[in-house]
Scaffold this motif. Sequence first.
Motif, PDB file in Angstrom:
ATOM      1  N   LEU A 189     -12.689   9.266  51.768  1.00  0.00           N
ATOM      2  CA  LEU A 189     -13.009   8.360  50.671  1.00  0.00           C
ATOM      3  C   LEU A 189     -12.333   7.017  50.912  1.00  0.00           C
ATOM      4  N   GLU A 247      -8.546   8.291  52.005  1.00  0.00           N
ATOM      5  CA  GLU A 247      -8.200   9.638  51.566  1.00  0.00           C
ATOM      6  C   GLU A 247      -9.063  10.669  52.280  1.00  0.00           C
ATOM      7  N   LYS A 294     -17.895   6.805  50.684  1.00  0.00           N
ATOM      8  CA  LYS A 294     -17.704   8.133  51.268  1.00  0.00           C
ATOM      9  C   LYS A 294     -18.276   8.158  52.684  1.00  0.00           C
ATOM     10  N   TYR A 349     -10.706  13.837  52.032  1.00  0.00           N
ATOM     11  CA  TYR A 349     -11.088  14.493  50.782  1.00  0.00           C
ATOM     12  C   TYR A 349     -11.395  15.982  50.944  1.00  0.00           C
ATOM     13  N   CYS A 350     -12.197  16.343  51.969  1.00  0.00           N
ATOM     14  CA  CYS A 350     -12.559  17.748  52.154  1.00  0.00           C
ATOM     15  C   CYS A 350     -13.105  17.968  53.563  1.00  0.00           C
ATOM     16  N   THR A 373     -16.074   3.724  45.037  1.00  0.00           N
ATOM     17  CA  THR A 373     -15.498   4.448  46.165  1.00  0.00           C
ATOM     18  C   THR A 373     -16.594   4.739  47.177  1.00  0.00           C
TER      19      THR A 373
END
Length: 229
Positions: free
Chosen positions: A183, A196, A5, A198-199, A3
């Motif tokens: 992600l 995605e 980032k 993520y945060c 994955t």
Amino acid sequence: MKTYKIHMIRNGLTKGNLAGAYIGTTDEPLCPEGIAGILDLKEKYGYPLADHIFTSPLKRCQETARLIYPDFPTAIIGELRECDFGAFEGKTPDELKIDPAYKAWLSGNADACPPNGESNRAFATRVLGGFCRIVDGMIASGVQQTAVITHGGAIMAILAAYGVPQMPMSEWLTPAGCGYTVLITPGLWASHKKLEVYCDVPELPMTNEEEAQLWDWYPEETNTSGFLS
């Protein structure tokens, strides 16, 4: 499966931002408040690590990158520059509110365009092309973690097009110096061009009052296809 980032971070504030003006192609540096804001976020909450740093070519993004990641060289991605606001550049929503062309642009139609500026569709197509180059380069090289310092409008365009959860551009507004970690899973990216969310970046364990202070400069009326950045 590996994955990847990406930390997407909006540039710090400029003098034009504080005035509530549309600042797109105008190459303003960070203002003192913008510099202080980035350093304050860095000291209080920190920013995530990254192996490579990509920025818009405009000063406000390059300066933000140097404040957050002072020991890293940056690679400039021309497609990540902010929208060309044309005749609206440097003006505030209050100054433009009776202009029929401005009202048409605020409708958010993909082909709506400021006079002598860039249409919403052209802006999104350009930004998405630059972002895809970064993702494809990461996957090809195996670099797992990067930071992208760009503009509010660019972040919103990318996440509205590719982000999960799927939400309209207006839901991806972010204060200066903040953003999102996303992600990338190669299979999902290849098959559906999705990522995605993520945060938040930085992750902000703050009070409601502190969060409100990050937003208090935003004007009430704007076009979320090319945000005041």
